[in-house]
Design a protein around this motif. Sequence first.
Motif, mmCIF file in Angstrom:
data_model
loop_
_atom_site.group_PDB
_atom_site.id
_atom_site.type_symbol
_atom_site.label_atom_id
_atom_site.label_comp_id
_atom_site.label_asym_id
_atom_site.label_seq_id
_atom_site.Cartn_x
_atom_site.Cartn_y
_atom_site.Cartn_z
ATOM 1 N N CYS A 291 0.920 -1.258 0.083
ATOM 2 C CA CYS A 291 0.022 0.091 0.054
ATOM 3 C C CYS A 291 0.942 1.222 0.089
ATOM 4 N N ASP B 25 5.151 -8.681 4.485
ATOM 5 C CA ASP B 25 5.898 -9.013 3.418
ATOM 6 C C ASP B 25 4.801 -9.803 2.641
ATOM 7 N N PHE C 49 -0.566 0.117 -8.807
ATOM 8 C CA PHE C 49 0.718 0.786 -9.143
ATOM 9 C C PHE C 49 1.965 -0.095 -9.178
HETATM 10 C C1 LIG Z 1 5.313 1.259 -6.769
HETATM 11 S S1 LIG Z 1 4.980 1.169 -4.967
HETATM 12 C C2 LIG Z 1 3.380 1.426 -4.895
HETATM 13 C C3 LIG Z 1 2.913 1.667 -3.697
HETATM 14 C C4 LIG Z 1 1.606 2.089 -3.394
HETATM 15 N N1 LIG Z 1 0.561 0.808 -3.895
HETATM 16 C C5 LIG Z 1 1.104 3.174 -4.208
HETATM 17 O O1 LIG Z 1 0.327 3.258 -5.216
HETATM 18 O O2 LIG Z 1 1.344 4.065 -3.810
HETATM 19 C C6 LIG Z 1 5.474 -0.358 -4.675
HETATM 20 C C7 LIG Z 1 5.256 -0.642 -3.179
HETATM 21 O O3 LIG Z 1 5.626 -2.216 -3.011
HETATM 22 C C8 LIG Z 1 6.226 -2.333 -1.632
HETATM 23 N N2 LIG Z 1 6.893 -3.635 -1.788
HETATM 24 C C9 LIG Z 1 7.731 -4.059 -2.351
HETATM 25 N N3 LIG Z 1 7.978 -5.347 -1.844
HETATM 26 C C10 LIG Z 1 7.222 -5.658 -1.057
HETATM 27 C C11 LIG Z 1 6.982 -6.989 -0.364
HETATM 28 N N4 LIG Z 1 7.811 -7.908 -0.572
HETATM 29 N N5 LIG Z 1 5.967 -6.955 0.530
HETATM 30 C C12 LIG Z 1 5.152 -5.852 0.641
HETATM 31 N N6 LIG Z 1 5.311 -4.962 0.236
HETATM 32 C C13 LIG Z 1 6.307 -4.553 -0.759
HETATM 33 C C14 LIG Z 1 6.994 -1.327 -1.557
HETATM 34 O O4 LIG Z 1 7.547 -1.101 -0.313
HETATM 35 C C15 LIG Z 1 6.306 0.219 -2.252
HETATM 36 O O5 LIG Z 1 5.264 0.831 -1.149
#
Ligand SMILES: C[S@@+](CC[C@H](N)C(=O)[O-])C[C@H]1O[C@@H](n2cnc3c(N)ncnc32)[C@H](O)[C@@H]1O
Length: 246
Positions: free
Chosen positions: A54, A97, A114
Amino acid sequence: MHKNKKEWFATWFDSPYYHLLYQHRNENEASQFIDQLTAYLGLKTSDVLLDLACGKGRHAIQLSKFGAMTYGVDLSENSICQAQKHENVHLKFEVHDMREVFKNNYFTHVFNLFTSFGYFDMPSDNLKMLQSIHQMLLPNGILVIDFFNSHKVIQQMIPYEDKEIGGILFHLEKKVIDGKIIKNIRFSDQGKDFEYQEQVQLFTKEDICQMLMDTRYKVLDIFGNYALTSYEKESADRLILVAQKI
Ligand SMILES: C[S@@+](CC[C@H](N)C(=O)[O-])C[C@H]1O[C@@H](n2cnc3c(N)ncnc32)[C@H](O)[C@@H]1O
Protein backbone atom coordinates in the motif's frame (compact mmCIF):
# COMPACT_ATOMS: atom_id res chain seq x y z
CA MET A 1 9.29 -13.56 6.91
CA HIS A 2 11.71 -12.43 4.20
CA LYS A 3 13.85 -9.86 5.95
CA ASN A 4 16.77 -9.66 3.52
CA LYS A 5 17.49 -5.91 3.50
CA LYS A 6 19.72 -6.38 0.42
CA GLU A 7 16.71 -6.94 -1.85
CA TRP A 8 16.38 -3.72 -3.96
CA PHE A 9 12.71 -3.19 -3.09
CA ALA A 10 13.43 -3.26 0.66
CA THR A 11 15.79 -0.28 0.43
CA TRP A 12 14.56 1.93 -2.45
CA PHE A 13 10.87 2.03 -1.48
CA ASP A 14 11.78 2.68 2.16
CA SER A 15 13.78 5.81 1.25
CA PRO A 16 12.30 9.34 1.16
CA TYR A 17 13.78 9.76 -2.34
CA TYR A 18 11.35 7.18 -3.81
CA HIS A 19 8.42 9.31 -2.60
CA LEU A 20 10.08 12.47 -3.98
CA LEU A 21 10.70 10.97 -7.44
CA TYR A 22 7.14 9.59 -7.72
CA GLN A 23 5.38 12.52 -6.04
CA HIS A 24 3.17 13.02 -9.13
CA ARG A 25 1.55 9.60 -8.46
CA ASN A 26 -0.50 11.23 -5.74
CA GLU A 27 -3.78 11.10 -3.84
CA ASN A 28 -5.74 12.67 -6.75
CA GLU A 29 -4.74 9.87 -9.11
CA ALA A 30 -5.58 7.31 -6.39
CA SER A 31 -8.95 8.85 -5.61
CA GLN A 32 -10.09 8.90 -9.26
CA PHE A 33 -9.02 5.28 -9.76
CA ILE A 34 -10.66 4.11 -6.53
CA ASP A 35 -13.93 5.89 -7.45
CA GLN A 36 -13.99 3.94 -10.73
CA LEU A 37 -13.05 0.65 -9.07
CA THR A 38 -15.58 1.01 -6.26
CA ALA A 39 -18.41 1.61 -8.71
CA TYR A 40 -17.31 -1.22 -11.01
CA LEU A 41 -16.86 -3.73 -8.15
CA GLY A 42 -20.05 -2.63 -6.39
CA LEU A 43 -18.27 -2.56 -3.02
CA LYS A 44 -20.47 -2.90 0.08
CA THR A 45 -19.82 -1.65 3.62
CA SER A 46 -19.75 -5.30 4.77
CA ASP A 47 -16.75 -6.03 2.51
CA VAL A 48 -13.27 -6.42 3.98
CA LEU A 49 -10.52 -4.92 1.83
CA LEU A 50 -6.75 -5.31 1.67
CA ASP A 51 -4.39 -2.90 -0.12
CA LEU A 52 -1.35 -5.16 -0.56
CA ALA A 53 1.90 -3.15 -0.96
CA CYS A 54 0.00 0.00 0.00
CA GLY A 55 2.96 2.38 0.31
CA LYS A 56 1.84 5.42 2.33
CA GLY A 57 -1.76 4.22 1.89
CA ARG A 58 -3.11 6.55 -0.81
CA HIS A 59 -5.51 3.90 -2.20
CA ALA A 60 -6.39 2.31 1.17
CA ILE A 61 -7.35 5.73 2.56
CA GLN A 62 -9.74 6.28 -0.36
CA LEU A 63 -11.13 2.74 -0.15
CA SER A 64 -11.88 3.13 3.56
CA LYS A 65 -14.01 6.21 2.88
CA PHE A 66 -16.73 3.92 1.50
CA GLY A 67 -17.16 2.50 4.99
CA ALA A 68 -15.78 -1.02 4.46
CA MET A 69 -13.09 -2.26 6.85
CA THR A 70 -9.80 -1.63 5.03
CA TYR A 71 -6.29 -2.87 5.77
CA GLY A 72 -3.07 -1.69 4.13
CA VAL A 73 0.20 -3.59 4.39
CA ASP A 74 3.66 -2.88 3.04
CA LEU A 75 7.26 -3.97 3.60
CA SER A 76 8.44 -0.36 4.06
CA GLU A 77 8.44 0.62 7.73
CA ASN A 78 8.76 4.32 6.88
CA SER A 79 5.75 4.22 4.52
CA ILE A 80 3.60 2.34 7.06
CA CYS A 81 4.60 4.84 9.74
CA GLN A 82 3.27 7.65 7.51
CA ALA A 83 0.13 5.67 6.62
CA GLN A 84 -0.67 4.96 10.28
CA LYS A 85 -1.27 8.68 10.82
CA HIS A 86 -4.51 8.16 8.83
CA GLU A 87 -5.74 5.15 10.84
CA ASN A 88 -9.30 5.09 12.16
CA VAL A 89 -11.92 2.56 13.11
CA HIS A 90 -12.26 1.47 9.42
CA LEU A 91 -8.60 1.70 8.45
CA LYS A 92 -5.53 -0.16 9.76
CA PHE A 93 -1.95 -0.41 8.47
CA GLU A 94 0.81 -2.93 9.22
CA VAL A 95 4.30 -3.82 8.04
CA HIS A 96 4.06 -7.10 6.17
CA ASP A 97 5.80 -8.99 3.32
CA MET A 98 3.32 -9.67 0.52
CA ARG A 99 4.75 -13.13 -0.12
CA GLU A 100 3.28 -14.24 3.21
CA VAL A 101 -0.32 -14.67 4.37
CA PHE A 102 -1.48 -11.67 6.43
CA LYS A 103 -4.91 -12.96 7.51
CA ASN A 104 -6.31 -16.32 6.46
CA ASN A 105 -9.65 -16.57 4.59
CA TYR A 106 -10.51 -13.01 5.56
CA PHE A 107 -10.82 -10.53 2.68
CA THR A 108 -13.55 -10.04 0.08
CA HIS A 109 -11.14 -8.01 -2.11
CA VAL A 110 -7.36 -7.69 -2.37
CA PHE A 111 -5.84 -4.78 -4.33
CA ASN A 112 -2.27 -4.78 -5.62
CA LEU A 113 -1.89 -1.38 -7.22
CA PHE A 114 0.58 0.76 -9.17
CA THR A 115 3.05 -1.88 -10.34
CA SER A 116 3.60 -3.60 -7.02
CA PHE A 117 4.11 -6.98 -8.71
CA GLY A 118 6.99 -8.65 -10.57
CA TYR A 119 9.75 -7.62 -8.15
CA PHE A 120 11.05 -11.02 -7.21
CA ASP A 121 14.05 -12.75 -8.82
CA MET A 122 12.63 -16.21 -8.29
CA PRO A 123 9.51 -16.92 -10.40
CA SER A 124 8.36 -19.10 -7.50
CA ASP A 125 8.11 -15.98 -5.30
CA ASN A 126 5.68 -14.28 -7.72
CA LEU A 127 3.54 -17.43 -7.60
CA LYS A 128 3.92 -17.62 -3.83
CA MET A 129 2.53 -14.11 -3.60
CA LEU A 130 -0.53 -15.06 -5.71
CA GLN A 131 -0.99 -18.23 -3.62
CA SER A 132 -0.84 -16.20 -0.39
CA ILE A 133 -3.47 -13.80 -1.74
CA HIS A 134 -5.62 -16.83 -2.67
CA GLN A 135 -5.38 -18.03 0.93
CA MET A 136 -6.27 -14.57 2.29
CA LEU A 137 -9.37 -14.24 0.10
CA LEU A 138 -12.78 -15.53 1.12
CA PRO A 139 -14.48 -17.94 -1.34
CA ASN A 140 -15.18 -16.10 -4.65
CA GLY A 141 -13.04 -13.20 -3.40
CA ILE A 142 -11.68 -10.69 -5.90
CA LEU A 143 -8.07 -9.74 -6.70
CA VAL A 144 -7.27 -6.53 -8.62
CA ILE A 145 -3.74 -6.21 -10.05
CA ASP A 146 -2.73 -2.86 -11.56
CA PHE A 147 0.47 -3.47 -13.54
CA PHE A 148 2.19 -1.48 -16.31
CA ASN A 149 1.65 -2.27 -19.98
CA SER A 150 5.06 -3.83 -20.61
CA HIS A 151 4.61 -3.50 -24.40
CA LYS A 152 4.26 0.28 -24.10
CA VAL A 153 6.99 0.52 -21.45
CA ILE A 154 9.47 -1.04 -23.93
CA GLN A 155 8.22 1.00 -26.93
CA GLN A 156 8.47 4.30 -25.06
CA MET A 157 11.54 3.61 -22.95
CA ILE A 158 13.82 6.66 -22.57
CA PRO A 159 17.30 5.17 -21.89
CA TYR A 160 18.70 8.28 -20.17
CA GLU A 161 16.80 11.06 -18.45
CA ASP A 162 17.53 13.76 -15.86
CA LYS A 163 14.73 15.00 -13.60
CA GLU A 164 15.03 17.79 -11.08
CA ILE A 165 12.54 17.43 -8.25
CA GLY A 166 12.60 19.15 -4.88
CA GLY A 167 16.11 20.52 -5.50
CA ILE A 168 17.54 17.08 -6.31
CA LEU A 169 18.79 16.15 -9.78
CA PHE A 170 17.90 12.50 -10.42
CA HIS A 171 19.89 10.75 -13.20
CA LEU A 172 17.74 7.91 -14.50
CA GLU A 173 19.02 5.12 -16.72
CA LYS A 174 16.70 2.39 -18.04
CA LYS A 175 17.55 -0.84 -19.83
CA VAL A 176 15.96 -4.20 -20.52
CA ILE A 177 17.93 -7.21 -19.28
CA ASP A 178 16.68 -10.81 -19.06
CA GLY A 179 13.02 -9.85 -19.39
CA LYS A 180 13.22 -7.16 -16.70
CA ILE A 181 13.19 -3.39 -16.93
CA ILE A 182 16.07 -2.15 -14.81
CA LYS A 183 16.02 1.49 -13.74
CA ASN A 184 19.20 2.90 -12.17
CA ILE A 185 18.60 6.00 -10.09
CA ARG A 186 21.61 8.16 -9.18
CA PHE A 187 21.68 11.52 -7.40
CA SER A 188 23.50 13.57 -4.77
CA ASP A 189 21.95 15.13 -1.70
CA GLN A 190 23.71 17.25 0.91
CA GLY A 191 27.12 16.29 -0.48
CA LYS A 192 26.40 12.55 -0.43
CA ASP A 193 26.04 10.32 -3.51
CA PHE A 194 23.21 7.80 -3.71
CA GLU A 195 22.43 4.97 -6.10
CA TYR A 196 19.31 2.80 -6.13
CA GLN A 197 17.79 0.36 -8.58
CA GLU A 198 14.30 -0.75 -9.59
CA GLN A 199 13.86 -4.11 -11.30
CA VAL A 200 10.46 -5.16 -12.58
CA GLN A 201 9.66 -8.22 -14.68
CA LEU A 202 8.18 -7.19 -18.05
CA PHE A 203 5.19 -9.48 -17.67
CA THR A 204 2.70 -9.46 -20.54
CA LYS A 205 -1.06 -9.80 -20.19
CA GLU A 206 -0.66 -13.49 -21.17
CA ASP A 207 2.07 -14.06 -18.53
CA ILE A 208 -0.07 -12.70 -15.70
CA CYS A 209 -3.22 -14.49 -16.91
CA GLN A 210 -1.24 -17.76 -16.96
CA MET A 211 0.09 -17.17 -13.42
CA LEU A 212 -3.45 -16.39 -12.24
CA MET A 213 -4.81 -19.56 -13.83
CA ASP A 214 -1.96 -21.61 -12.34
CA THR A 215 -2.80 -20.31 -8.87
CA ARG A 216 -6.58 -20.93 -9.21
CA TYR A 217 -8.11 -17.62 -10.24
CA LYS A 218 -10.57 -16.89 -13.04
CA VAL A 219 -9.81 -13.64 -14.93
CA LEU A 220 -13.05 -11.62 -15.08
CA ASP A 221 -11.96 -8.41 -16.80
CA ILE A 222 -8.88 -6.63 -18.16
CA PHE A 223 -8.73 -2.84 -18.34
CA GLY A 224 -6.15 -0.51 -19.92
CA ASN A 225 -6.28 2.62 -17.77
CA TYR A 226 -7.58 4.15 -14.55
CA ALA A 227 -10.87 5.11 -16.24
CA LEU A 228 -11.37 1.34 -16.74
CA THR A 229 -11.65 1.27 -20.52
CA SER A 230 -10.69 -2.00 -22.19
CA TYR A 231 -7.04 -3.06 -22.58
CA GLU A 232 -5.46 -2.55 -26.01
CA LYS A 233 -1.83 -3.69 -26.18
CA GLU A 234 -0.65 -0.81 -28.43
CA SER A 235 -2.22 2.06 -26.54
CA ALA A 236 -3.06 1.04 -22.97
CA ASP A 237 -1.28 2.95 -20.20
CA ARG A 238 -1.92 0.22 -17.65
CA LEU A 239 -2.75 -3.50 -17.48
CA ILE A 240 -5.45 -3.86 -14.82
CA LEU A 241 -6.65 -7.40 -14.18
CA VAL A 242 -9.69 -8.34 -12.14
CA ALA A 243 -9.63 -11.99 -11.08
CA GLN A 244 -11.82 -14.17 -8.88
CA LYS A 245 -10.67 -16.91 -6.52
CA ILE A 246 -11.92 -20.32 -7.69
C1 LIG B 1 5.47 1.17 -6.73
S1 LIG B 1 5.17 1.19 -5.02
C2 LIG B 1 3.41 1.32 -4.95
C3 LIG B 1 2.89 1.73 -3.61
C4 LIG B 1 1.37 1.98 -3.53
N1 LIG B 1 0.61 0.84 -3.99
C5 LIG B 1 1.01 3.22 -4.30
O1 LIG B 1 0.34 3.13 -5.32
O2 LIG B 1 1.41 4.30 -3.89
C6 LIG B 1 5.48 -0.48 -4.58
C7 LIG B 1 5.30 -0.79 -3.11
O3 LIG B 1 5.54 -2.18 -2.91
C8 LIG B 1 6.13 -2.34 -1.64
N2 LIG B 1 6.78 -3.64 -1.57
C9 LIG B 1 7.86 -4.06 -2.27
N3 LIG B 1 8.15 -5.33 -1.96
C10 LIG B 1 7.24 -5.71 -1.03
C11 LIG B 1 7.04 -6.92 -0.32
N4 LIG B 1 7.82 -7.97 -0.50
N5 LIG B 1 6.00 -6.98 0.54
C12 LIG B 1 5.19 -5.90 0.75
N6 LIG B 1 5.36 -4.73 0.10
C13 LIG B 1 6.37 -4.64 -0.78
C14 LIG B 1 7.09 -1.18 -1.55
O4 LIG B 1 7.55 -0.92 -0.25
C15 LIG B 1 6.26 -0.06 -2.17
O5 LIG B 1 5.55 0.65 -1.20
